[in-house]
Design an enzyme around this catalytic site. Structure first.
Site, PDB file in Angstrom:
ATOM      1  CG  ASN A  23     -22.592 -37.498  -8.999  1.00  0.00           C
ATOM      2  OD1 ASN A  23     -22.718 -36.623  -9.911  1.00  0.00           O
ATOM      3  ND2 ASN A  23     -22.220 -38.742  -9.289  1.00  0.00           N
ATOM      4  CB  CYS A 116     -29.283 -39.814 -19.573  1.00  0.00           C
ATOM      5  SG  CYS A 116     -28.986 -41.167 -18.540  1.00  0.00           S
ATOM      6  NE  ARG A 121     -29.929 -41.514 -14.555  1.00  0.00           N
ATOM      7  CZ  ARG A 121     -28.689 -41.062 -14.383  1.00  0.00           C
ATOM      8  NH1 ARG A 121     -27.991 -40.575 -15.425  1.00  0.00           N
ATOM      9  NH2 ARG A 121     -28.277 -40.324 -13.307  1.00  0.00           N
ATOM     10  CG  ASP A 304     -21.288 -42.947 -10.990  1.00  0.00           C
ATOM     11  OD1 ASP A 304     -21.585 -42.345 -10.115  1.00  0.00           O
ATOM     12  OD2 ASP A 304     -22.227 -43.640 -11.740  1.00  0.00           O
ATOM     13  NE  ARG A 396     -23.337 -34.463 -18.440  1.00  0.00           N
ATOM     14  CZ  ARG A 396     -24.594 -34.825 -18.368  1.00  0.00           C
ATOM     15  NH1 ARG A 396     -25.031 -35.441 -19.454  1.00  0.00           N
ATOM     16  NH2 ARG A 396     -25.295 -34.442 -17.439  1.00  0.00           N
TER      17      ARG A 396
HETATM   18  C1  EPZ Z   1     -26.907 -40.428  -9.003  1.00  0.00           C
HETATM   19  O1  EPZ Z   1     -27.565 -40.485 -10.008  1.00  0.00           O
HETATM   20  C2  EPZ Z   1     -25.711 -39.836  -9.668  1.00  0.00           C
HETATM   21  N1  EPZ Z   1     -25.661 -38.633 -10.013  1.00  0.00           N
HETATM   22  C3  EPZ Z   1     -25.239 -40.908 -10.666  1.00  0.00           C
HETATM   23  O2  EPZ Z   1     -23.844 -40.609 -11.138  1.00  0.00           O
HETATM   24  C4  EPZ Z   1     -25.063 -42.376 -10.065  1.00  0.00           C
HETATM   25  O3  EPZ Z   1     -24.711 -43.351 -11.210  1.00  0.00           O
HETATM   26  C5  EPZ Z   1     -26.423 -42.798  -9.316  1.00  0.00           C
HETATM   27  O4  EPZ Z   1     -26.668 -41.825  -8.362  1.00  0.00           O
HETATM   28  C6  EPZ Z   1     -26.384 -44.043  -8.714  1.00  0.00           C
HETATM   29  O5  EPZ Z   1     -25.283 -44.109  -7.817  1.00  0.00           O
HETATM   30  C7  EPZ Z   1     -25.760 -37.602  -9.243  1.00  0.00           C
HETATM   31  O6  EPZ Z   1     -25.673 -37.729  -8.324  1.00  0.00           O
HETATM   32  C8  EPZ Z   1     -25.926 -36.268  -9.796  1.00  0.00           C
HETATM   33  P1  EPZ Z   1     -30.499 -42.914  -8.544  1.00  0.00           P
HETATM   34  P2  EPZ Z   1     -29.293 -40.633  -9.677  1.00  0.00           P
HETATM   35  O7  EPZ Z   1     -31.814 -42.035  -8.258  1.00  0.00           O
HETATM   36  O8  EPZ Z   1     -29.733 -40.141  -8.192  1.00  0.00           O
HETATM   37  C9  EPZ Z   1     -34.098 -45.583 -10.454  1.00  0.00           C
HETATM   38  C10 EPZ Z   1     -22.484 -40.129 -12.774  1.00  0.00           C
HETATM   39  O9  EPZ Z   1     -21.725 -40.967 -13.618  1.00  0.00           O
HETATM   40  N2  EPZ Z   1     -34.981 -44.520 -10.117  1.00  0.00           N
HETATM   41  O10 EPZ Z   1     -29.806 -43.580  -7.451  1.00  0.00           O
HETATM   42  O11 EPZ Z   1     -30.110 -40.262 -10.845  1.00  0.00           O
HETATM   43  C11 EPZ Z   1     -33.030 -45.365 -11.563  1.00  0.00           C
HETATM   44  O12 EPZ Z   1     -33.457 -45.395 -12.781  1.00  0.00           O
HETATM   45  C12 EPZ Z   1     -23.837 -40.338 -12.704  1.00  0.00           C
HETATM   46  O13 EPZ Z   1     -21.960 -39.216 -12.234  1.00  0.00           O
HETATM   47  C13 EPZ Z   1     -36.118 -44.677 -10.262  1.00  0.00           C
HETATM   48  O14 EPZ Z   1     -36.821 -45.621 -10.664  1.00  0.00           O
HETATM   49  O15 EPZ Z   1     -29.362 -42.103  -9.676  1.00  0.00           O
HETATM   50  C14 EPZ Z   1     -31.905 -46.258 -11.253  1.00  0.00           C
HETATM   51  O16 EPZ Z   1     -32.304 -47.347 -11.995  1.00  0.00           O
HETATM   52  C15 EPZ Z   1     -24.315 -41.351 -13.564  1.00  0.00           C
HETATM   53  N3  EPZ Z   1     -37.037 -43.715  -9.860  1.00  0.00           N
HETATM   54  C16 EPZ Z   1     -32.037 -46.295  -9.843  1.00  0.00           C
HETATM   55  O17 EPZ Z   1     -33.161 -46.073  -9.340  1.00  0.00           O
HETATM   56  C17 EPZ Z   1     -36.502 -42.509  -9.296  1.00  0.00           C
HETATM   57  O18 EPZ Z   1     -37.469 -41.735  -8.785  1.00  0.00           O
HETATM   58  C18 EPZ Z   1     -30.937 -45.555  -9.088  1.00  0.00           C
HETATM   59  O19 EPZ Z   1     -30.904 -44.148  -9.344  1.00  0.00           O
HETATM   60  C19 EPZ Z   1     -35.323 -42.496  -8.968  1.00  0.00           C
HETATM   61  C20 EPZ Z   1     -34.441 -43.392  -9.400  1.00  0.00           C
END
Ligand code: EPZ
Length: 418
Positions: A23, A116, A121, A304, A396
């Site tokens: 990440n 996903c 997301r 995570d 992955r």
């Molecule tokens: C990052 O995902 C990580 N992936 C995820 O790791 C991790 O679980 C997550 O952050 C939370 O820490 C990478 O860094 C590649 P978020 P990300 O945007 O950025 C909502 C793994 O297992 N949201 O922080 O996609 C979202 O739905 C993966 O390695 C919106 O609503 O997560 C979630 O409920 C899984 N609108 C919350 O915010 C947006 O535009 C946090 O999501 C963006 C997010």
């Protein structure tokens, strides 16, 4: 189809080395688009998601060479700014090319990632932020179309803490005109790693690691050599594997400060943990105590690591509650853990876990990346043989997991079924 075959009951013992962080690597590789000079990345993990990102960058016209954990990227000749659905649908982090493409070339067409297994997301915060810089953004047949003559620095308050949202907008801000303030910014170590690399490229960033990041835009960024931080979630997964098997393991080349909330919970569970600046030593004896978990953005307990801790609680001496506050559907490991004999009940976003004396090996199916890690961890402690199917989920985000576990004494092999 490949599956892992695990015979549980062995205590893990020995030393294992952390790989580079998935990440952190994904946004870092996307950041190469921000400059026409060569970028060299070290400690890049050999993972399916990294391969997907490199394929996407190549499709955009980047020159890429890879030698083990070293990756060299030149985005001098980017011929296309279109990230196609065929690639984006396999890895949502592909959205991280959106802002670098707009910041450097003034336009981009990136497929919406779609949901996903763990949740819808959406990427509305990425889009809202990009619009705030003065970009024309429309959603057209499942693609985000973005056009901007130039990006103008601004103040952005995201509705929630979003890790890749913060990373995308941070990359846009580095080349925007004037000052940008990102409020409610993510504080994850992976965001800090990206900021450190961007500063090495000549970006003017302060406040990274806090919830308020300030960026003074610059004309251009230059190339550099950057080493990817260690994968704190891989490290946490190995610590839990050692704890659940009553073992004694040292994880090297890691940063304990990235895992404070996890270390606190492992100590609460009764594990003995000693840390040095670049390693963590864990020793677990006998049955562990149950610990309540509530996931939240860094520095709180990471989502995570939620599935892995549920496996640990499934064998603990008592009851515990695990509340998932980040994603709406991140309990898919529960039915699989129940197949091993775990006593877990779900009530909305909270799982109630009653520790049982033992788990019995069974055929299991991985559903998402961290759920698959939880199944492997539980199978290591279960009596008898388990199989974990669909381990492409595991591949992955974990580099050579079965080899590393075998080096710690686990009875685990990868089987290639026809
Ligand atoms: C990052 O995902 C990580 N992936 C995820 O790791 C991790 O679980 C997550 O952050 C939370 O820490 C990478 O860094 C590649 P978020 P990300 O945007 O950025 C909502 C793994 O297992 N949201 O922080 O996609 C979202 O739905 C993966 O390695 C919106 O609503 O997560 C979630 O409920 C899984 N609108 C919350 O915010 C947006 O535009 C946090 O999501 C963006 C997010």
């Amino acid at each position: 189809m490949q599956k892992l075959v695990i015979t549980g009951g062995r205590s893990l013992k020995g030393e294992v080395q952390a790989s580079g962080a998935k990440n952190a690597a994904l946004p870092l590789l996307a950041a190469a688009l921000l400059t026409d000079e060569e970028m060299t990345f070290l400690n890049v993990p050999d993972l399916a998601d990294v391969k997907t990102m490199l394929k996407l960058l190549e499709q955009l016209g980047c020159q890429i060479s890879r030698d083990g954990h070293k990756v060299v990227i030149s985005a001098r000749e980017v011929l296309s700014t279109v990230a196609p659905y065929e690639l984006v649908k396999t890895m949502r982090a592909s959205i991280l090319v959106l802002c670098p493409l707009v910041a450097r070339f003034g336009h981009a067409k990136v497929s919406l990632p779609g949901g996903c297994a763990i949740g819808a997301r959406p990427v509305d915060q990425h889009i809202k932020g990009l619009k705030a810089f003065g970009t024309e953004v429309s959603i057209d047949h499942g693609y985000v179309k973005a056009d901007a003559k130039e990006l103008v620095g601004t103040r952005i308050i995201t509705d929630m803490v979003t890790v890749t949202g913060t990373e995308n907008l941070l990359m846009a801000a580095t080349l925007a005109k004037g000052r940008t303030v990102l409020e409610n910014a993510a504080r994850e170590p992976e965001v800090v790693d990206l900021a450190k690399c961007l500063k090495a490229m000549g970006a003017n960033i302060s406040g990274d690691g806090t919830d308020r990041i300030i960026v003074e835009g610059v004309e251009k960024l230059h190339g550099c050599t950057y080493k990817v931080m260690p994968d704190r979630i891989e490290v946490g997964s190995f610590l839990v594997a050692a704890a659940i098997t009553g073992g004694e393991v040292t994880v090297k080349d890691c940063n304990p400060a990235d895992l404070e909330a996890v270390i606190v919970k492992l100590r609460e569970a009764g594990a003995d943990i000693k840390t040095s600046p670049d390693s963590i030593h864990i020793k677990a004896q006998g049955r562990l105590k149950p610990v309540n978990i509530r996931t939240a953005p860094f520095p709180a307990f990471p989502t995570d690591m939620q599935a892995q801790f549920m496996a640990l609680n499934a064998l603990a001496n008592g009851s515990s509650q695990i509340t998932e506050t980040i994603f709406e559907n991140r309990f898919m490991h529960v039915p699989e853990l129940q197949r091993l004999g775990a006593d877990i009940a779900i009530d909305g976003h909270t799982a109630m876990v009653n520790g049982v004396d033992k788990l019995l090996g069974a055929p299991l199916m991985a559903t998402d990346l961290r759920a698959s890690a939880a199944l492997v961890i539980a199978a290591l402690a279960a009596e008898g043989e388990s199989t974990v199917d669909r381990i492409y989920h595991l591949d992955r985000g974990y580099e050579k997991m079965e080899e590393k576990l075998r080096s710690l004494g686990a009875n685990i092999i990868r089987r290639f079924d026809k």
